[in-house]
Design a protein around this motif. Structure first.
Motif, PDB file in Angstrom:
ATOM      1  N   ALA C  23       6.255  35.284  18.231  1.00 38.49           N
ATOM      2  CA  ALA C  23       4.949  35.416  17.591  1.00 38.49           C
ATOM      3  C   ALA C  23       4.730  34.226  16.670  1.00 38.49           C
ATOM      4  CB  ALA C  23       4.895  36.716  16.795  1.00 38.49           C
ATOM      5  N   ALA C  24       3.446  33.799  16.537  1.00 40.61           N
ATOM      6  CA  ALA C  24       3.168  32.641  15.687  1.00 40.61           C
ATOM      7  C   ALA C  24       3.530  32.947  14.240  1.00 40.61           C
ATOM      8  CB  ALA C  24       1.696  32.250  15.799  1.00 40.61           C
ATOM      9  N   CYS C  25       3.074  34.104  13.743  1.00 35.57           N
ATOM     10  CA  CYS C  25       3.437  34.462  12.378  1.00 35.57           C
ATOM     11  C   CYS C  25       3.407  35.977  12.191  1.00 35.57           C
ATOM     12  CB  CYS C  25       2.528  33.778  11.359  1.00 35.57           C
ATOM     13  SG  CYS C  25       0.808  34.222  11.494  1.00 35.57           S
ATOM     14  N   PHE C  26       3.891  36.415  11.049  1.00 33.57           N
ATOM     15  CA  PHE C  26       3.848  37.840  10.717  1.00 33.57           C
ATOM     16  C   PHE C  26       2.862  38.042   9.577  1.00 33.57           C
ATOM     17  CE2 PHE C  26       8.168  37.148  12.442  1.00 33.57           C
ATOM     18  CZ  PHE C  26       8.014  37.911  13.579  1.00 33.57           C
ATOM     19  N   PHE C  27       1.867  38.881   9.821  1.00 27.06           N
ATOM     20  CA  PHE C  27       0.854  39.211   8.828  1.00 27.06           C
ATOM     21  C   PHE C  27       1.375  40.446   8.079  1.00 27.06           C
ATOM     22  CE2 PHE C  27      -2.951  41.198   7.237  1.00 27.06           C
ATOM     23  CZ  PHE C  27      -3.854  40.172   6.993  1.00 27.06           C
ATOM     24  N   CYS C  28       1.719  40.265   6.804  1.00 33.24           N
ATOM     25  CA  CYS C  28       2.354  41.352   6.058  1.00 33.24           C
ATOM     26  C   CYS C  28       1.368  41.905   5.036  1.00 33.24           C
ATOM     27  CB  CYS C  28       3.606  40.847   5.349  1.00 33.24           C
ATOM     28  SG  CYS C  28       4.749  40.006   6.450  1.00 33.24           S
ATOM     29  N   TYR C  29       1.103  43.170   5.107  1.00 38.26           N
ATOM     30  CA  TYR C  29       0.091  43.790   4.240  1.00 38.26           C
ATOM     31  C   TYR C  29       0.713  44.937   3.473  1.00 38.26           C
ATOM     32  CZ  TYR C  29      -4.175  46.279   2.886  1.00 38.26           C
ATOM     33  OH  TYR C  29      -5.160  46.908   2.172  1.00 38.26           O
ATOM     34  N   ASN C  30       0.530  44.886   2.168  1.00 38.84           N
ATOM     35  CA  ASN C  30       1.005  45.987   1.330  1.00 38.84           C
ATOM     36  C   ASN C  30      -0.213  46.821   0.942  1.00 38.84           C
ATOM     37  OD1 ASN C  30       1.832  47.654  -0.757  1.00 38.84           O
ATOM     38  ND2 ASN C  30       3.328  46.164  -1.531  1.00 38.84           N
ATOM     39  N   ASP C  31      -0.340  48.031   1.514  1.00 32.34           N
ATOM     40  CA  ASP C  31      -1.587  48.780   1.310  1.00 32.34           C
ATOM     41  C   ASP C  31      -1.631  49.494  -0.050  1.00 32.34           C
ATOM     42  OD1 ASP C  31       0.072  50.920   1.742  1.00 32.34           O
ATOM     43  OD2 ASP C  31      -0.878  51.581   3.612  1.00 32.34           O
ATOM     44  N   GLU C  32      -0.553  49.357  -0.842  1.00 33.34           N
ATOM     45  CA  GLU C  32      -0.598  49.956  -2.190  1.00 33.34           C
ATOM     46  C   GLU C  32      -1.278  49.014  -3.172  1.00 33.34           C
ATOM     47  OE1 GLU C  32       3.543  50.947  -2.688  1.00 33.34           O
ATOM     48  OE2 GLU C  32       3.310  52.212  -0.889  1.00 33.34           O
ATOM     49  N   ASP C  33      -0.929  47.714  -3.089  1.00 34.84           N
ATOM     50  CA  ASP C  33      -1.568  46.783  -4.023  1.00 34.84           C
ATOM     51  C   ASP C  33      -2.527  45.819  -3.329  1.00 34.84           C
ATOM     52  OD1 ASP C  33       0.131  45.101  -2.720  1.00 34.84           O
ATOM     53  OD2 ASP C  33       1.516  44.837  -4.395  1.00 34.84           O
ATOM     54  N   GLY C  34      -2.668  45.965  -2.010  1.00 33.93           N
ATOM     55  CA  GLY C  34      -3.638  45.137  -1.283  1.00 33.93           C
ATOM     56  C   GLY C  34      -3.213  43.691  -1.083  1.00 33.93           C
ATOM     57  N   THR C  35      -1.946  43.374  -1.376  1.00 33.21           N
ATOM     58  CA  THR C  35      -1.531  41.977  -1.221  1.00 33.21           C
ATOM     59  C   THR C  35      -1.190  41.650   0.240  1.00 33.21           C
ATOM     60  OG1 THR C  35       0.717  42.633  -1.783  1.00 33.21           O
ATOM     61  CG2 THR C  35      -0.604  41.645  -3.549  1.00 33.21           C
ATOM     62  N   ILE C  36      -1.492  40.419   0.586  1.00 36.37           N
ATOM     63  CA  ILE C  36      -1.191  39.936   1.932  1.00 36.37           C
ATOM     64  C   ILE C  36      -0.218  38.770   1.815  1.00 36.37           C
ATOM     65  CG2 ILE C  36      -2.158  38.745   3.955  1.00 36.37           C
ATOM     66  CD1 ILE C  36      -4.823  40.202   3.280  1.00 36.37           C
ATOM     67  N   GLN C  37       0.781  38.805   2.694  1.00 38.03           N
ATOM     68  CA  GLN C  37       1.731  37.695   2.710  1.00 38.03           C
ATOM     69  C   GLN C  37       1.871  37.257   4.164  1.00 38.03           C
ATOM     70  OE1 GLN C  37       5.506  38.803   0.937  1.00 38.03           O
ATOM     71  NE2 GLN C  37       6.482  36.946   1.711  1.00 38.03           N
ATOM     72  N   ILE C  38       1.826  35.950   4.400  1.00 41.69           N
ATOM     73  CA  ILE C  38       2.005  35.478   5.773  1.00 41.69           C
ATOM     74  C   ILE C  38       3.402  34.887   5.893  1.00 41.69           C
ATOM     75  CG2 ILE C  38       1.149  33.918   7.571  1.00 41.69           C
ATOM     76  CD1 ILE C  38      -0.931  35.991   6.741  1.00 41.69           C
ATOM     77  N   ILE C  39       4.198  35.422   6.816  1.00 47.05           N
ATOM     78  CA  ILE C  39       5.514  34.832   7.056  1.00 47.05           C
ATOM     79  C   ILE C  39       5.438  34.008   8.331  1.00 47.05           C
ATOM     80  CG2 ILE C  39       7.977  35.229   7.395  1.00 47.05           C
ATOM     81  CD1 ILE C  39       7.649  37.933   6.046  1.00 47.05           C
ATOM     82  N   ASP C  40       5.663  32.733   8.180  1.00 45.11           N
ATOM     83  CA  ASP C  40       5.648  31.837   9.331  1.00 45.11           C
ATOM     84  C   ASP C  40       6.855  32.129  10.221  1.00 45.11           C
ATOM     85  OD1 ASP C  40       4.168  29.203  10.054  1.00 45.11           O
ATOM     86  OD2 ASP C  40       6.281  28.932  10.543  1.00 45.11           O
ATOM     87  N   ASN C  41       6.645  32.105  11.533  1.00 50.13           N
ATOM     88  CA  ASN C  41       7.766  32.400  12.432  1.00 50.13           C
ATOM     89  C   ASN C  41       8.179  31.174  13.247  1.00 50.13           C
ATOM     90  OD1 ASN C  41       9.675  34.210  13.583  1.00 50.13           O
ATOM     91  ND2 ASN C  41       8.377  34.437  15.396  1.00 50.13           N
ATOM     92  N   GLN C  42       7.744  30.007  12.785  1.00 52.12           N
ATOM     93  CA  GLN C  42       8.067  28.751  13.486  1.00 52.12           C
ATOM     94  C   GLN C  42       9.544  28.637  13.850  1.00 52.12           C
ATOM     95  OE1 GLN C  42       6.693  25.548  14.246  1.00 52.12           O
ATOM     96  NE2 GLN C  42       4.770  26.670  14.427  1.00 52.12           N
ATOM     97  N   SER C  43      10.406  28.961  12.894  1.00 49.98           N
ATOM     98  CA  SER C  43      11.822  28.677  13.136  1.00 49.98           C
ATOM     99  C   SER C  43      12.377  29.552  14.257  1.00 49.98           C
ATOM    100  CB  SER C  43      12.630  28.847  11.853  1.00 49.98           C
ATOM    101  OG  SER C  43      12.687  30.201  11.496  1.00 49.98           O
ATOM    102  N   ALA C  44      11.970  30.825  14.324  1.00 52.43           N
ATOM    103  CA  ALA C  44      12.451  31.671  15.418  1.00 52.43           C
ATOM    104  C   ALA C  44      11.758  31.301  16.719  1.00 52.43           C
ATOM    105  CB  ALA C  44      12.236  33.142  15.102  1.00 52.43           C
ATOM    106  N   ALA C  45      10.442  31.065  16.656  1.00 55.14           N
ATOM    107  CA  ALA C  45       9.693  30.754  17.877  1.00 55.14           C
ATOM    108  C   ALA C  45      10.198  29.465  18.510  1.00 55.14           C
ATOM    109  CB  ALA C  45       8.206  30.652  17.569  1.00 55.14           C
TER     110      ALA C  45
END
Lengths: 304, 296, 112
Positions: C23-45
């Motif tokens: 996958a290109a990246c992982f879209f990480c969403y915390n639905d308690e505080d609404g924060t979004i974090q993008i984890i790049d997956n370049q190294s595994a891909a």
């Protein structure tokens, strides 16, 4: 003497040639057919041999001892194949991905990993009269053909002496597994079709063989289809074309039933006779070289 | 945009010829990806004009810097592949690239840090325009380089990108042979799989094995039986297998010299002949599109 | 709750990436505080082999409770993920990240 039968492309008749050639040779002398297409061994479909023995092959993989582990994570960091994964204090090991390099085991500061044997595949040895058939098969899920091919080669070395003719049916393509088969072969035969696809793949295969210092000979299958370009390529490259098998719907049909072809079709029989002639020559050279090497060894032992 | 992947398990069943014909019929509605990188032949039929090329690196390989090397030989002791040699003529430690698997063990143990691990050059990939006006992404492996899931993934990724940019409906993938890592990579992300087979014992054997992988990924599949009239007995066995697994038969093609004639002329079947066979390929294409669109 | 979605891009309306390991990246969403974090997956891909296990280890670091993807992780990646206790949902191929998240909330995605 080891004879590798290969082809750049799948479906050119590599297995057909291997099976028919070995069976043809075995009318007068013993020979071994080795199916090294370890992912999908198919040659057995054409033979009625009786199983003599089954040998399980092993590869070395690391095993984790949690009690000694300090969770430093070095093993996971050094593994270039992602076969060792750290999840918090847990170390997970994936044998199918492991290349048995031993880095994780050797570098672990706490000696918490050791190499152990794990089943990788099976070598089935069967026989019918003068023909020995050695089938090498990877277990489902195993991804690496090369270690299984290596194990099979050492099985052959243990069970047959140098003078035995071993016909090795290689996997298709030009990548690592084929290199592993061709590397130690005394004779390399390519089966090619006289079509643009066949020519393109033959060109790649010849390049790969020559980079290993091997000079292949060519068997052209389904002569009559395509064009003259494959023949011209062989002429230009001074590649010896040692046999030609005609394109024939009846041959294809007989093959589809899993039958031996040289018994039914004179054209296949004469092609096999030509290949046999080539191998006889190669064998004489092989023995001459061996004698020379032995003489040199003896001389060295006398005058060190 | 949906991805259609053509695979066969066994080589020589006509997978690439069928893919090329479908590519012509699909025209600009699709982008073609040649993931059969071991024996990439699709370009011989689609005569693509290369518009972009890029080097490709995959896997690692070790290299010893002779100026830093202290001749201790520890690297050769730890190497499990016998890939580190000291030829008597030069006395210099070298790596046999054909044997090196890129594990990096040697680089970790070298007391002088004389060994580096770098990405291995393994070929080139291309984005081209075919004579249908559609795009094609293909690759050429360097001699002796290993086909890998990574290269297949790269070719497919670039094809997907082109399809998105061009607004194409499909990516048509000529899949990798065999049942190993490359074929798994060919299948990842597929919406539909076309299995091309022929009525021979060995092709049926390989069809069964490759379908196990397709089923594991729960991807829908359809089947094309090539050279169908060659052996009615084995054809029936294939049909039985399809029925058992509930795989629709997209169509059959006869054993005919026209296939190799077309290939020799550098054309696809549908261009070479306007006869009955072309009609059959057209039916397969339409049947395929119906199957693909009936699945979300 | 922390939710990870395999994504082709970094936005809510990016497409879901069908694949897990590459996958290109992982879209990480915390639905308690609404924060979004993008984890790049370049190294595994970019790995020749073993992209799945490496990507799974990357995802595990975010400690998600839920993972949403297309075809589903392969066997190796799945066994890494199972150690983390994350619930894996599949069938989000063809959706945007937002659509996939809504579909999961609405109970429309199935467990791997």
């Amino acid at each position: 003497m080891n004879i590798a039968i290969a082809s750049g492309k799948g479906g050119t008749g590599k297995t057909t040639v291997s099976v028919n050639l070995t069976s043809y040779l075995c009318r007068t002398r013993p020979a071994v057919l080795v199916d090294l297409d370890v992912e999908e061994p198919n040659a057995g479909l054409f033979l009625e041999t009786e199983v003599v023995s089954k040998t399980i092959t092993y590869k070395q993989i690391p095993v984790w001892n949690q009690a000694s582990c300090t969770s430093c994570g070095l093993c996971a960091r050094v593994c270039e194949f992602n076969a060792v994964i750290q999840i918090k204090d847990d170390i997970l090991i994936f044998p199918e991905l492991c290349h048995s390099c031993g880095a994780c085991v050797g570098l672990c500061p706490a000696n918490a990993l050791v190499m152990e044997s794990k089943e990788m595949g099976v070598i089935t040895h069967s026989r019918k009269e003068k023909l020995d058939f050695v089938e090498s098969r990877l277990n489902p899920g195993e991804e690496q053909a090369v270690p299984q091919i290596r194990e099979t080669k050492s099985y052959l070395a243990r069970n047959f002496n140098d003078s035995m003719l071993c016909i090795m049916d290689a996997p298709p393509g030009t990548s690592c597994p084929v290199v592993e088969v061709v590397r130690d072969a005394d004779v390399v035969l390519f089966v090619a079709e006289p079509t643009p696809f066949g020519l393109h793949d033959l060109q790649l295969a010849v390049k790969a063989a020559r980079s290993l210092g091997k000079e292949p000979a060519v068997i052209i299958n389904r002569v009559g289809i395509g064009n003259e370009d494959t023949e011209s390529f062989c002429r230009e490259q001074s590649l010896r074309v040692i046999a030609r098998i005609p394109n024939d719907r009846e041959i294809a049909r007989s093959y589809s039933d899993g039958k031996l072809l040289f018994e039914e079709f004179p054209s296949v029989r004469s092609a096999m006779e030509s290949v046999k002639g080539y191998l006889d020559e190669a064998e004489q050279r092989f023995f001459a070289n061996q004698a020379k090497a032995n003489q040199a060894k003896v001389r060295q032992e006398i005058n060190p | 945009m949906k991805e259609i992947v053509v695979i066969s398990g066994k080589g020589g069943t006509g997978k690439t010829s069928v893919t090329a014909s479908l590519a012509i019929l699909g025209g600009e509605s699709l982008v073609v990806a040649d993931c059969d990188v071991d024996a990439a032949n699709l370009h011989l039929l689609l005569t693509p004009e290369v518009q972009y090329r890029e080097d490709f690196y995959s896997g690692k390989e070790a290299e010893i810097n002779p100026r830093i090397c202290t001749d201790c030989g520890i690297c050769a002791e730890v190497c499990h592949y016998g890939a580190i040699l000291q030829p008597t003529d030069t006395g210099q430690w070298i790596i046999d690239k054909n044997r090196c698997e890129g594990c990096g063990y040697c680089s970790h143990v070298c007391p002088a840090s004389a060994i580096t691990l770098s990405s291995a050059y393994s070929g080139e990939w291309f984005r081209s325009k075919t004579r249908t006006g559609g795009f094609m992404v293909h690759a050429e492996l360097a001699a002796g380089a290993d086909n890998s899931g990574k290269l297949v993934a790269r070719v497919k990724n670039e094809a997907r990108k082109s399809a998105n940019e061009a607004g194409a409906d499909y990516v048509l993938v000529d899949g990798s042979p065999g049942i190993g890592c490359p074929v798994i990579s060919s299948l990842s992300g597929a919406a539909f799989v076309v299995l091309v087979t022929e009525p021979t014992k060995s092709a049926l054997h390989d069809l069964r094995r490759v379908y196990e992988i397709v089923r594991k990924f729960s991807i829908s599949a359809g089947c094309v039986i090539n050279k169908a009239d060659l052996n009615p007995g084995v054809e029936n066995e294939i049909l039985g297998f399809l029925q058992e697994e509930n795989i629709p038969l997209l169509g059959t093609l006869p054993y005919d010299s026209v296939f190799s004639e077309a290939m020799t002329a550098g054309m696809t079947i549908v261009e070479y002949t306007r006869g009955e066979i072309t009609g059959r390929v057209e039916d397969i294409w339409e049947h395929l599109l119906r199957e693909v669109s009936s699945r979300k | 709750m922390r939710v990870v979605i395999t994504a082709a891009g970094r936005e809510w309306d990016s497409q879901v990436d069908q694949r897990f390991g590459r996958a290109a990246c992982f879209f990480c969403y915390n639905d308690e505080d609404g924060t979004i974090q993008i984890i790049d997956n370049q190294s595994a891909a970019g790995e020749a082999h073993g992209a799945g296990t490496k990507a799974a280890a990357t995802v595990a670091e975010y400690e998600p409770q839920v993972l949403i993807t297309g075809n589903g992780p392969g066997q190796n990646a799945e066994s890494v993920l199972s150690r983390t206790g994350v619930e894996v949902y599949i069938g989000a191929g063809g959706m945007t990240v937002k659509e996939a998240y809504d579909a999961w909330c609405g109970g429309k995605l199935s467990r791997a």
